[in-house]
Structures are given as C-alpha cells and as structure tokens.
Design a protein around this motif. Sequence first.
Motif, short mmCIF file in Angstrom:
data_model
loop_
_atom_site.label_atom_id
_atom_site.label_comp_id
_atom_site.label_asym_id
_atom_site.label_seq_id
_atom_site.Cartn_x
_atom_site.Cartn_y
_atom_site.Cartn_z
N ASN A 47 0.79 -1.23 0.00
CA ASN A 47 0.00 0.00 0.00
C ASN A 47 0.83 1.29 0.00
OD1 ASN A 47 0.72 0.53 2.74
ND2 ASN A 47 -0.97 -0.76 3.45
N CYS A 48 2.10 1.21 0.36
CA CYS A 48 2.86 2.48 0.45
C CYS A 48 3.45 2.89 -0.89
CB CYS A 48 3.94 2.38 1.51
SG CYS A 48 5.37 1.39 1.03
N ARG A 49 3.68 1.93 -1.73
CA ARG A 49 4.20 2.16 -3.10
C ARG A 49 5.59 2.79 -3.09
NH1 ARG A 49 0.94 -1.37 -4.96
NH2 ARG A 49 1.20 -0.72 -7.13
N MET A 50 6.32 2.62 -2.01
CA MET A 50 7.67 3.18 -1.91
C MET A 50 8.70 2.29 -2.60
SD MET A 50 7.85 6.05 -0.27
CE MET A 50 9.53 6.15 0.36
N CYS A 51 8.41 1.01 -2.65
CA CYS A 51 9.43 0.05 -3.07
C CYS A 51 9.38 -0.18 -4.57
CB CYS A 51 9.22 -1.26 -2.33
SG CYS A 51 7.71 -2.09 -2.83
#
Lengths: 492, 410
Positions: A47-51
């Motif tokens: 859900n964070c879409r940082m990776c």
Amino acid sequence: MAKKVKFKLDGREIEADEGRLVIDAAKDAGVNIPHYCYHPALGNPGNCRMCIVEVAGAPKPQVSCRTSVREGLDVKTASDAVKRAQASALELHLVNHPLDCPVCDQSGECGLQNYYMEIGQYQSSVREDKQHKDKRIEAGPHVMLDQERCILCTRCTRFVDNVTQTHELGVFRRGHTERLELTPGLILDNAYSGNVVDICPVGALTDRDFRYKVRVWYLDQTDSICPGCSRGCNISVHTNTQRPWHNDGKRVARLKPRHNHEVNGYWMCDEGRYNTGSLDLGRLGRVLRLSPQKQDVSWEAAASEIGAKLRDGGVAFVASGMLSNEDWAAAKELFAGAKFYFSAQPDQIGEEDALLRRREKVPNLKGAEALGLSSGTFDELAKDLEAGKVRALYVVERDLAKIWGVERAKSLLSKAAFRVFQGPNKVELSESYDFRLPATAYVEEEGHFTNFEGIVQAYCKALEPIGEARPDWDIFRLLATAKSGAAAEVAA
Amino acid sequence: MTKILTKHFDEPKLHELETYKRLDGYKGLEKALTLAPAEVTAEVLKSNLRGLGGAGFPTGAKWGTVPPVDKVPGPRYVVVNADESEPGCFKDRVLLTRAPHQLIEGLLIAAHAIGAKEAFIFVRGEYQNQYDIIEKAVKEAEAAGYTKHAKLMLMRGAGAYISGLDTALLETMEGKKAWPRQPPPFPTVAGLMAKPTVVNNVETLSMLPFILREGGEAFAKIGSAKNGGTVVFSVSGHVEKPGIYEVPMGSKLRDVLTLAGGVRKGHTLKCVIPGGTSMPPLMEKDLDLALDFDQIRAAGTFLGAGGMIVLDETADAVAVAHNIERFLTHESCGQCTPCREGSYWNEEILERMLHGKGTPEDVPNMTRIGENITGKVICALGDTVGMVTRAYIQRFPEDFKKRISDGQKS
Ligand SMILES: Cc1cc2nc3c(=O)[nH]c(=O)nc-3n(C[C@H](O)[C@H](O)[C@H](O)COP(=O)(O)O)c2cc1C
Ligand code: SF4
Ligand code: SF4
Ligand code: FES
C-alpha cells in the motif's frame, strides 16, 4: 530447498531462491529498497508504493515487495524513473504529514526523515492546508497515538490482527479522511503492545514512557538479552549517558527487540520491555560490613573475611536464574559442597503464552542445570535454618522476604551465624546480613544466558558499573582465591 | 437497429416471469442445461462477448481461467456485480428494474458454465427499489424450478464506489473493508472466501440468454471485430433526450448522439465523456469514431461502462475536472498512499483554482502529480485519479489558463 535462479539487479547478476521477494533478494545483495508497509513478519499489502522498481518487460513500474524472483528477471532499483517514482511516493506521504519533527520522539529514526535524505531532497510544492486529526490518543498503557503522523501503512493493524490476534487497532473511514483508530470498545492493552511502536515507521505510535525523554541521537545501543524470562529475547539496550540530565537521569532509556529468527523473531513482550525503571533504583555501590556496625570495607578485606567463613561446612547458597553461565560456573567452584537453592518461587513466576512469554521470569535456570547443579526447595532451606544446620547463608540477588514473608524471613535469617547478601539492588531485609556486596546489573557486564530451549546467547556490557560493583563471577573468583589462600595459610 | 437487452422494453410487465417467459424467457438456460459446461463457455467465447462492467475483458476467456472442478475441487461462485456507481452510468439500474429475469437467466447460465452451486447478486446499497424487484424475481425463478443447479443469494452494498471493483466487492462480501486486492491471484482462481469466483457485470450476464438461444456466432455478427453484440449507453448531460440507448458494438459516436436527440438546442458540443466520468473525454473530431472497447482507444480513452455524458460549450473544463476529482477523492478507498493523498491534493488545487486563486505553477504541478499516481497505485480508481485532470488540461488548456488569469485579475 527452494530452487536457485539467476536474475539481474541493476545490471548485476544475482543468484537467489526462486520465488523470493525482490525486496528481500535485493537486501541480501546489499541493496536496500525503500519501503514502509512491507515487514518480513507482517506481509506485503503493497500500500505504500515506496518500493517501486522497474522490471524489464512489465508495462508499468512494479512494487518489489510483491514481485517474486524468477530466472531471467531484470530489475532496476535506481534508474531515473525509479528514483522519481520513489521520491514522488515519499512526497505524497508528506502531503498531509504535520512535519512536527522538532517535537516528535521518532525524529532521528523516522522513515520519512531517512528517506527524505536518501531519495527525497526535493523542493516541496504543497501549498494546500494540511488535514488535521487527533494528535494525542492514549492508545493503551504504553502507547500514544498521533493520527496526523500516521502514514496508514497498516503494519500495526496487521500486528494486532495476525500476531497478537487482539484487533485493538484498525484503519477507519475512507480515502483521505481515513485514520488509524482504536477499535470501538478496546484499548491497546495486550502483552506485546510495545511492538507496534517499533514497527511503526513514523512517529504515529510512540512509547509513553519514552515520550519527550531523550532525543534518539544521544542514545547508544548495545546488544543484549532480555532477562525477563527464560525465552531470552534478543534485545538492544538503548542507553543515555551522553546527556545524563535527560531521561530523568535514568541511564537505560529503552529496550528494543533485536531480530532473531530462532528465539523471538522481531518481537519482545511488554513485561520485558518496560521493566527498566527499577534498574537503577536502590543500587548497591559499596562493599559493606553490616555487623557489628555498618562499615565500608575494601573488596580484599571483605573477601578474606568471607572466604575464611566459607571454608567449613554448613553453607547454603541461595541464588536465582538471574546468574549468567559464567556466574554459575564460578559459583559451582566456590560453593562446592554447599547446598544450592535457586528454583523459581512464586515471586519469579508469571504468565506464559504461545508467542514468547515463559512462566519462569528469570533468564538462566537452564545454565545451572547444564552445569549439573540442582536446587533444593526453600522449605528444606527453612527447615535447615530452623534446625541450625545452616551456619553460613550466602544470598545472591534474591529477596527472601518475597519467598517467606518479612517476619519469617527475618527470623530465619537470624538463625544463620554468618550471612552475605550480594546483588545489584537493595531488597527487603538487605540490611539484615553481615556483609553486603555490590554486584553489577546485567547491563553492566557481559556474559551468557542459556534459554529454556538450551540456546546459549551472549549479552554485552552497555554501561559502566555503579560504584564498586563487580560481576557476580568476579566476586566468586575473588572469594575463591581468598578461600583457598585462607586454607593455605591455615595449612601452613 | 438491433437490440438484444432492451428489445422488449415496451412490455410493461417484462419484469414478471409470465411476460418474460412468453418472450422466449429461460430458453437460453434450458439450452445451456442440455450442454456440458465447457460447451457453454465455448459458445460464449465464440460470441466475442466482452465484459460490460468497464474493463471489456472477454467473458468466455475469463470463465476459461476458472480451474476445472477435477483439478481444484470444492465450491466456486458467480457474482453479479450490480454495484453500478460510476457517475454517468445508469444502464444496470434500468436493466435490473425492467428485465430482472434476463439477468437471473444469464446468471444461472454462467453458474452452469463454471459449475457454481451458489451465485450471488450484489446490489448497490442505494438501489433499494431494484433490490426489491430482483428479490421478487429470484423468488419467481425459484418457484418455477430454474434454480435447481445453483442457489441464488442477494447481497447489498453499503454505499462505496470502490465496492464495484471486483476484488473490493469480494472483500465487502466477506464483511471486510472495501480495499481492493492486488492480483495475482485473480478472483477466478481465488476469489470469494479464496474460492474460484467469476465476477460479471449485470449487462454482461444479461447478454447470455440471447447467446445461448441464438448462438454465439449470431451475437458476434451483431457487433464489430472482437466486440460481439450490443452495448447499452446511459446518455446524460447536455442532450435533448437523455436515457439509455442500446446500439451494436462499433456504432459511431455521432449515431448515439443522434439517438439522444443531439446537443441541446442552441448550444454546441464541447466534449463527450464516453464511459463514465473516469474516462477521458472525446472531442468533436471523434464523432465518427466507432465505439467499441478496442477502437475507442485510438482517441486515448475507454468505453468503460457506457456512461456517456455530453457537455456543451457552457461547461468549464476546470469545473468538470474538479467535480470528477472531488468524487474520486471522496471515493478513494484510502488503501494506497498515492491515490489517497494525491486525490486530496489534486482536488484542493482545483478547488483553489475555482476560487480564483490558481497560479501558473498549478497546471504543471497537477500534471506532475497525475503522472506520479497513474500506473503506480493498487487499482484502476487511482489510475483515474491521476488521469482525469491531465486529460482535461491536455484537451482544454485554455480553460485552465483563463481560470488562472481571471483569478489574478480580480
Ligand atoms: C473503481 C472501479 C469501480 C468499478 N465499479 C463497477 C461496477 O459498479 N459495476 C461493474 O460491473 N463493474 C465495476 N468495475 C469493474 C469490475 O472491477 C469488474 O471488472 C467487472 O465487474 C467485471 O465484470 P465484466 O467482466 O462483466 O465487465 C469497477 C472497476 C473499478 C476500477
Ligand atoms: S500508526 Fe504507524 S504502523 Fe500504524 S498504520 Fe500508522 S504509520 Fe503504520
Ligand atoms: S488506487 Fe485508490 S482506490 Fe485503489 S487501492 Fe489505492 S487508494 Fe484504494
Ligand atoms: S513496501 Fe512495497 S508497497 Fe509498501
């Protein structure tokens, strides 16, 4: 055994288990991909879409926490497009973040700050007002919740849903009005609640007992083992000595779990975590002879006097599972021929569960067992004392009043002709002995504990001893030398 | 023009079993039950039926990905997606109201095709009237003995647009928050309660009685290449005769507009949103575009669920974009950060523009924000969040410039 395959990471050829998550395989290869929501023990909701990374052949960027390694996979983690995507994911996390770092306990170890320095460093273009949410929710006895700082990564909710299965936290409402909240009717009061503070990547969940106490960059960290029970959770002791006037003068600021797959995973229990308050309370720092009157003596003087008294029979040695393997070995030598009493009594017995907590609230009964030592019962000891069979009673870090009650303990103590108390802290009746010797606390020494499964684990020295305190084994050695010296003298 | 679903809409009692049966009702199901499940799927494949819930996925191919019972034993389900919430779409509502048996027949055919013993009809929470109608129709179908091979169950949504997205819908049905899942696994492999599940739209399933009755080829012939049959447009906005219009796949935009009476008198066309507000608009130059899932892509947009909104010159692109983004911000499920935060940010900027406080930096900034959302989120709602404003900026840059300069003057 998973099949090994080759894949490309930023042009490098890497070998990894087929099916391993790219974010993990990259980490193994020394490449840390930014992430918030992914946690190896809590899953990958993505859900964070940082990776985000680039995968050759994929129509759009992929999240590396949900991409599996397969033969021939070609991943880029640092291309311009990836850098832009990660910086923008970070930027979006900060649109409604209060940026109250100056008053935030997480400051210095915050995922938002760290990634801003690593992959951000852009000029903010947010001109709009931020949304406001509740900044001071007492989530439970140990944890504070600041909803504004929360990035809704759901790590904490997954912890209470899947690890403790107590469901006290949830993400409520929808879209930008969404917020982390207590489940109606519940408070965050479970035996492991402190772990949510560790896994929260930002300052949304903070320790109440650490709140506003000391800035994290003034803390030193030392690898240690929690002495709270026989699990022996691997911990890191965070000490505050650089700014002694902070943290109300307490030297240990907090304990954090250290990952150990074999022992405690990523977690530790609240009992273990929050029992640092008493560490420096009533510390013993002086070598004292207490009778006929209170008097400071040197270690040498005390040793030769006590050593001499330990030569003859009628010695009872009372200790507990707090001793290290090194302590046990030295005690075995010094108190050869004496009766040992160290079993866990009701004062050292508590709750256990399937996750970590063990019934016996001392770390190292197993170490004594491994050396072939066995404990007599405290009823036997009481009987022997009553019957005058105990001439010298040597008590290490054990509060007899908690076992026998104050009055009975006092009367039983008076039955022995010679009594020594040794330990880091004062206990009830610690004035009723002939000698009182200051020992180091576990954070002031190094040593090993053997946990209930027989795993031997080292703990390191985090702090200097108080006053004249020495490790227990060191005191035993000193006494052993004095004892044999005394014997030699007599023989001569 | 050929009509399939709305052919008998002149019949006032079409929603009753008796009337429906008189008009060839349940013949498709009877035919299907004489066929093996795989044969039914083959017929649907042949028909070129595309999913009419928005994505246009070939229905037969979707069913084909359900693992066969001998490979993966255990229950499997069919779910009717009747959550219709895309602004501009109201065709499912009409199909539910007027032809509930057509849907039920289609659903029972689908259940047979994939071997589902249980089939669910998930109705948008606000569609109380439609729920009542379909509930009654289900009872009629049960009493008439059509449901022997599959039990029908009704469920209601609680009023979230995102619940219409198949994986969010499955979460909702399981009693959880409507947060979309991230395939794989796809619902046909692990859907409701992790069992193989086919989710199909009301309109899609309603096509099945015809396909089974008349044959897949007959259906395919009606439409365009790879887009079989008809499509029902819900036409609204600045037209003379808003309503639903069923036309063959591949019909021209111009013809659909004509059916709806054209742009309202005295006004000129600005643009047409073809499939619901999530889809970028078509322009005057696109009037001769053939409307099917594939050909519409040439104009940089999607057929979606056929929610056609016609806008004339009185519409302001900034206000339109704001209206749509406000909806999306309200409906973002909040699971993933770029959509949750980006929708809010974008809406706030547009709102500021509407209040005459826009700056020249806002346009490139919103373009940048949009690019950073689309393709980097969990689901298609987020993709839309990043797409809508950019689509209007790209097509109507003057409207944005004017808003900004008007604001600076005042
Ligand atoms: C945000 C969002 C909302 C959706 N809402 C609906 C809906 O209300 N009804 C519907 O049938 N499909 C909706 N869909 C599409 C479904 O996810 C799914 O593709 C469809 O129900 C499948 O049926 P079909 O193959 O018959 O089209 C939505 C998709 C998205 C991304
Ligand atoms: S409180 Fe922390 S761990 Fe929990 S969802 Fe928010 S940011 Fe994540
Ligand atoms: S893109 Fe938006 S609607 Fe879709 S999962 Fe993410 S937050 Fe929810
Ligand atoms: S860590 Fe991969 S999306 Fe959050």
